[in-house]
Design a protein around this motif. Structure first.
Motif, short mmCIF file in Angstrom:
data_model
loop_
_atom_site.label_atom_id
_atom_site.label_comp_id
_atom_site.label_asym_id
_atom_site.label_seq_id
_atom_site.Cartn_x
_atom_site.Cartn_y
_atom_site.Cartn_z
N PHE A 123 0.84 -1.19 0.00
CA PHE A 123 0.00 0.00 0.00
C PHE A 123 0.87 1.24 0.00
N HIS A 124 0.60 2.18 -0.92
CA HIS A 124 1.33 3.42 -1.01
C HIS A 124 0.35 4.57 -1.01
N GLY A 125 0.87 5.73 -0.77
CA GLY A 125 0.02 6.92 -0.79
C GLY A 125 -0.46 7.25 -2.19
N ALA A 126 -1.50 8.06 -2.27
CA ALA A 126 -2.08 8.39 -3.57
C ALA A 126 -1.16 9.26 -4.40
N ASN A 127 -0.39 10.15 -3.79
CA ASN A 127 0.45 11.10 -4.51
C ASN A 127 1.93 10.81 -4.37
N SER A 128 2.30 9.63 -3.86
CA SER A 128 3.71 9.34 -3.66
C SER A 128 3.98 7.91 -4.06
N VAL A 129 5.21 7.64 -4.49
CA VAL A 129 5.61 6.30 -4.88
C VAL A 129 6.02 5.48 -3.66
N LYS A 130 6.68 6.13 -2.73
CA LYS A 130 7.13 5.48 -1.51
C LYS A 130 6.34 6.02 -0.32
N THR A 131 5.98 5.13 0.61
CA THR A 131 5.21 5.55 1.77
C THR A 131 6.05 6.44 2.67
N THR A 132 5.41 7.42 3.23
CA THR A 132 6.08 8.31 4.17
C THR A 132 6.10 7.68 5.56
N SER A 133 6.82 8.30 6.46
CA SER A 133 6.90 7.78 7.83
C SER A 133 5.54 7.83 8.51
N PHE A 134 4.73 8.84 8.18
CA PHE A 134 3.39 8.93 8.77
C PHE A 134 2.51 7.78 8.31
N GLU A 135 2.60 7.43 7.01
CA GLU A 135 1.80 6.33 6.48
C GLU A 135 2.26 4.99 7.05
N GLU A 136 3.56 4.82 7.21
CA GLU A 136 4.07 3.58 7.80
C GLU A 136 3.59 3.42 9.23
N GLU A 137 3.57 4.50 9.97
CA GLU A 137 3.09 4.43 11.35
C GLU A 137 1.60 4.14 11.39
N ALA A 138 0.85 4.72 10.45
CA ALA A 138 -0.59 4.47 10.40
C ALA A 138 -0.89 3.03 10.02
N LEU A 139 -0.12 2.47 9.08
CA LEU A 139 -0.31 1.08 8.69
C LEU A 139 0.04 0.12 9.83
N ARG A 140 1.03 0.49 10.62
CA ARG A 140 1.47 -0.41 11.69
C ARG A 140 0.50 -0.43 12.86
N THR A 141 -0.20 0.69 13.09
CA THR A 141 -1.05 0.80 14.27
C THR A 141 -2.54 0.68 13.97
N MET A 142 -2.95 0.73 12.71
CA MET A 142 -4.39 0.72 12.45
C MET A 142 -4.96 -0.69 12.64
N LYS A 143 -6.23 -0.74 13.04
CA LYS A 143 -6.92 -1.99 13.35
C LYS A 143 -7.69 -2.46 12.12
N ALA A 144 -6.99 -2.83 11.06
CA ALA A 144 -7.63 -3.30 9.84
C ALA A 144 -7.39 -4.80 9.73
N PHE A 145 -8.29 -5.58 10.31
CA PHE A 145 -8.10 -7.02 10.35
C PHE A 145 -8.31 -7.67 8.98
N TRP A 146 -8.91 -6.93 8.01
CA TRP A 146 -9.15 -7.52 6.69
C TRP A 146 -7.91 -7.47 5.81
N LEU A 147 -6.88 -6.72 6.22
CA LEU A 147 -5.63 -6.68 5.47
C LEU A 147 -4.70 -7.80 5.94
N PRO A 148 -4.02 -8.48 5.02
CA PRO A 148 -3.12 -9.56 5.44
C PRO A 148 -2.02 -9.11 6.40
N SER A 149 -1.53 -7.86 6.20
CA SER A 149 -0.45 -7.40 7.05
C SER A 149 -0.92 -7.01 8.44
N ALA A 150 -2.22 -6.68 8.58
CA ALA A 150 -2.75 -6.24 9.86
C ALA A 150 -3.54 -7.33 10.57
#
Length: 310
Positions: free
Chosen positions: A134-161
């Motif tokens: 998963f990457h941001g809409a306007n960026s090729v590489k995820t930013t540190s904010f997006e990485e932190e959001a992916l690591r802490t979000m409660k999205a059980f439907w995603l394989p990584s979460a």
């Protein structure tokens, strides 16, 4: 004549006490009677009249065979848990070594690409692979904010979460415990106890068949010759094992410092109070109510199952 509507279970807007009991879920309570409580001359494990009784320092009485089988089962369970804990520690060690090897291999690969590639490639030291892609809409590489959001979000439907289901095995206790009191207990802490049987004329008239002899057997206090019942408090001497009523034990033993039967020396610390038998009366017994919480209702067939004392 048709039945009155007030007798139906759907007459009121709320459940009555009887209707709640019929549903079969929730906290079920049951008042225990004398038949549900162990007598003083029964084993705490098999609940039958004891054979070669053994007692711990808390006053719990067991058959010799029952308590030995219990200790053997506990030892086997401890060995199984120790093996599972050692296997888990070895697995954690292997996983840690594998992570270090992968990190070194990645660093060597990056170093090789920087020195032999057409264009130098600068990598971040805190590089983390994006498993879900998963990457941001306007960026090729995820930013540190997006990485932190992916690591802490409660999205059980995603394989990584998806939450992991790994079960950790804690280091087990290596000592055996009393099956009744749940305190530390070793075989050397047990001592044999001796009850004095009633050999009077009334006792001789009772049938002596093998099927009913163990259940019809009565015991008396060797000092006052009173028949022992569930209503009496009993004490045993850990030095010799003889059992007396509490009145005789506290009256004569501290003064004479010897057993009244075998004249063996004893001390005050040798007096062990045995657990009393049950009578079914609230004034005498402490735990006369059994509770059990049921998650299933009447559709499971457990609506009429009564709770048992645990």
């Amino acid at each position: 004549m048709p039945q009155r509507h007030s007798k139906n279970n759907n007459d009121l807007a709320y459940f009555t006490y009887d209707e709640k009991k019929k549903l079969g879920y929730g906290t079920q309570k049951e008042r225990l009677g004398k038949d549900s409580i162990k007598p003083f001359d029964a084993c705490s494990l098999c609940l039958k009249p004891f054979i070669d009784p053994m007692c711990c320092h808390k006053g719990h009485v067991f058959c010799r065979e029952c308590i030995l089988e219990c200790f053997l089962a506990q030892k086997k369970d401890i060995q199984r848990r120790l093996a599972a804990h050692a296997s888990q520690k070895q697995q954690d060690k292997d996983e840690e070594e594998e992570k270090l090897m992968l990190q070194k291999a990645r660093e060597l690969d990056e170093f090789d690409q920087q020195n032999h590639g057409a264009l130098p490639r600068y990598s971040d030291k805190n590089h983390n692979q994006d498993k879900n892609g998963f990457h941001g809409a306007n960026s090729v590489k995820t930013t540190s904010f997006e990485e932190e959001a992916l690591r802490t979000m409660k999205a059980f439907w995603l394989p990584s979460a998806t939450p992991g289901a790994s079960v950790r095995v804690e280091a087990p206790e290596t000592h055996t415990v009393c099956p009744e009191g749940k305190e530390k207990l070793k075989l050397k802490n047990l001592f044999a106890i001796r009850f004095t049987e009633d050999n009077s004329e009334e006792g001789e008239l009772k049938p002596t068949s093998s099927s009913s002899s163990s259940y019809d057997r009565t015991y008396i206090c060797p000092s006052c010759k009173v028949t022992l019942t569930n209503t009496m408090s009993l004490v045993a001497l850990s030095s010799c094992g003889h059992v007396f009523c509490k009145k005789c034990g506290e009256k004569f033993m501290p003064v004479d410092k010897v057993c009244l039967v075998c004249d063996k020396p004893c001390k005050d610390r040798n007096l062990v109070a045995l657990k009393k038998g049950g009578t079914g009366f609230a004034e005498h017994d402490d735990h006369l109510e059994a509770k059990e919480y049921k998650h299933l209702g009447s559709g499971s067939g457990l609506g009429l199952v009564r709770p048992v004392k645990t």
